[in-house]
Design an enzyme around this catalytic site. Structure first.
Site, short mmCIF file in Angstrom:
data_model
loop_
_atom_site.label_atom_id
_atom_site.label_comp_id
_atom_site.label_asym_id
_atom_site.label_seq_id
_atom_site.Cartn_x
_atom_site.Cartn_y
_atom_site.Cartn_z
N ASN A 1 0.87 -1.18 0.00
CA ASN A 1 0.00 0.00 0.00
C ASN A 1 0.91 1.23 0.00
OD1 ASN A 1 -1.77 2.06 0.49
ND2 ASN A 1 -2.41 1.33 2.53
N TRP A 2 0.99 1.87 -1.17
CA TRP A 2 1.92 3.00 -1.30
C TRP A 2 1.41 4.23 -0.56
CZ3 TRP A 2 4.00 3.40 -7.05
CH2 TRP A 2 4.59 2.19 -7.40
N LYS A 3 0.15 4.24 -0.20
CA LYS A 3 -0.49 5.42 0.42
C LYS A 3 -0.26 6.64 -0.50
CE LYS A 3 -0.16 3.11 4.82
NZ LYS A 3 -0.04 3.18 6.27
N HIS B 1 -9.35 1.04 4.94
CA HIS B 1 -8.08 1.20 5.67
C HIS B 1 -8.30 2.09 6.89
CE1 HIS B 1 -3.98 2.37 6.60
NE2 HIS B 1 -3.60 1.29 5.95
N GLU C 1 -6.75 4.48 7.95
CA GLU C 1 -6.59 5.92 7.66
C GLU C 1 -7.86 6.48 7.00
OE1 GLU C 1 -2.87 5.40 5.60
OE2 GLU C 1 -1.95 4.84 7.51
N GLU D 1 -5.06 -5.08 10.52
CA GLU D 1 -4.06 -4.04 10.72
C GLU D 1 -4.33 -3.36 12.06
OE1 GLU D 1 -2.14 -2.76 6.74
OE2 GLU D 1 -3.72 -1.36 7.25
N GLY E 1 2.77 2.26 10.79
CA GLY E 1 3.70 3.37 10.65
C GLY E 1 4.42 3.74 11.93
N SER F 1 3.78 -2.25 10.22
CA SER F 1 5.24 -2.29 10.38
C SER F 1 5.85 -3.63 9.97
CB SER F 1 5.63 -1.91 11.81
OG SER F 1 5.21 -0.58 12.10
N GLY G 1 3.11 -1.12 4.28
CA GLY G 1 3.15 0.32 4.02
C GLY G 1 4.57 0.76 3.73
N GLY G 2 5.20 1.35 4.73
CA GLY G 2 6.53 1.96 4.56
C GLY G 2 7.54 1.10 3.82
P1 13P Z 1 3.28 0.34 7.70
O1 13P Z 1 3.80 -0.93 7.08
O2 13P Z 1 3.99 1.57 7.25
O3 13P Z 1 3.15 0.22 9.18
O4 13P Z 1 1.78 0.53 7.14
C1 13P Z 1 0.90 -0.53 7.22
C2 13P Z 1 -0.31 -0.19 6.46
O5 13P Z 1 -1.08 0.67 6.85
C3 13P Z 1 -0.56 -0.90 5.19
O6 13P Z 1 -1.84 -0.66 4.72
#
Ligand code: 13P
Length: 251
Positions: free
Chosen positions: A9-11, A96, A98, A168, A174, A214, A235-236
């Site tokens: 997920n590149w966000k 998600h 977010e 999640e 994050g 993470s 994510g990251g």
């Molecule tokens: P991180 O891997 O940066 O913690 O993000 C997880 C995430 O929200 C994937 O959708």
């Protein structure tokens, strides 16, 4: 036997130039490797077209990060399932944390989006997960039960079997704090048993449940070796080709 699905997920990261670099880097990092997982990248809407062209003929598949509840019309800023299909998406992340936190998405909205995605023939990656406060109050299982029941409401067994659930925990996103393999496995067991009681053990057995929060190259292997963890939503660590490739090859 469930196939593991590793999704990035590149966000809100990567313009078209950066998208080109990252996908080319990922293709190079995965070249010649025999993979035991389905690989998905979920770039921002503006990069989907570029990504579609770059992944052609590779093992990489495409997903979007969100979708509209509606098919077309006066919904400024929205993107429909049909548009995502036309640009080559197979997957769509819905709900998600977010989106829940910053855009007011509820279980009901997420449920409607999942239905839209399934009706359009795509695969929703439906997110659930407790906050830190909820974990500290020892209500994680209740929260996961309520969310799973809410987001799946009205779906047929066949639709649930086609869906992916992403567990999640909000406190792990994050933050660099990963759920331990025991915490993650336990949450996946709860989610799977909710699906078993709503549908059947056979249906629950077919559903891919990813862990997200993470995930990195150095913790992917132990998380992904848990019996109920069927992949990762990253994510990251998906923003660097080598680290995402290491997570994929950890399967
Ligand atoms: P991180 O891997 O940066 O913690 O993000 C997880 C995430 O929200 C994937 O959708």
């Amino acid at each position: 036997m469930r196939t593991k699905v590793i999704a990035g997920n590149w966000k809100m990261n990567n313009d078209i130039t950066q998208t080109t670099e990252l996908i080319n880097g990922l293709k190079a990092a995965l070249a010649g490797k025999s993979l035991n997982a389905t690989v998905v990248v979920c770039p921002p809407f503006t990069s989907l077209g570029t990504a579609q062209q770059l992944i052609a003929g590779s093992v990489i598949t495409l997903g979007a990060q969100d979708v509209s509840l509606y098919d077309s019309g006066a919904y400024t800023g929205e993107v429909s399932v049909g548009m995502l299909k036309a640009v080559g998406c197979t997957y769509v992340i819905v709900g998600h944390s977010e989106r829940r936190q910053y855009h007011g998405e509820t279980n009901e909205i997420i449920n409607q989006k999942a239905k839209k995605v399934l009706a359009g023939g795509l695969i929703p990656i439906i997110c659930v997960g407790e906050t830190l406060q909820e974990r500290e109050q020892n209500i994680t299982d209740t929260v996961l039960t309520t969310q799973t029941t809410g987001v799946l409401a009205g779906l047929t067994a066949e639709q649930v079997e086609r869906s992916i659930i992403a567990y999640e925990p909000v406190w792990a996103i994050g933050t660099g704090k990963t759920a331990t393999k025991e915490q993650a496995e336990q949450a996946h067991v709860v989610i799977r048993s909710v699906i078993a009681s709503l549908y059947s053990p056979a249906t629950a057995d077919k559903v891919v449940i990813q862990y997200g929060g993470s995930v990195k190259a150095d913790n992917a292997k132990e998380l992904l070796s848990q019996p109920n963890i069927d992949g990762a939503l990253v994510g990251g660590a998906c923003l660097k080709a080598d680290s995402f490739a290491s997570i994929i090859t950890a399967v």
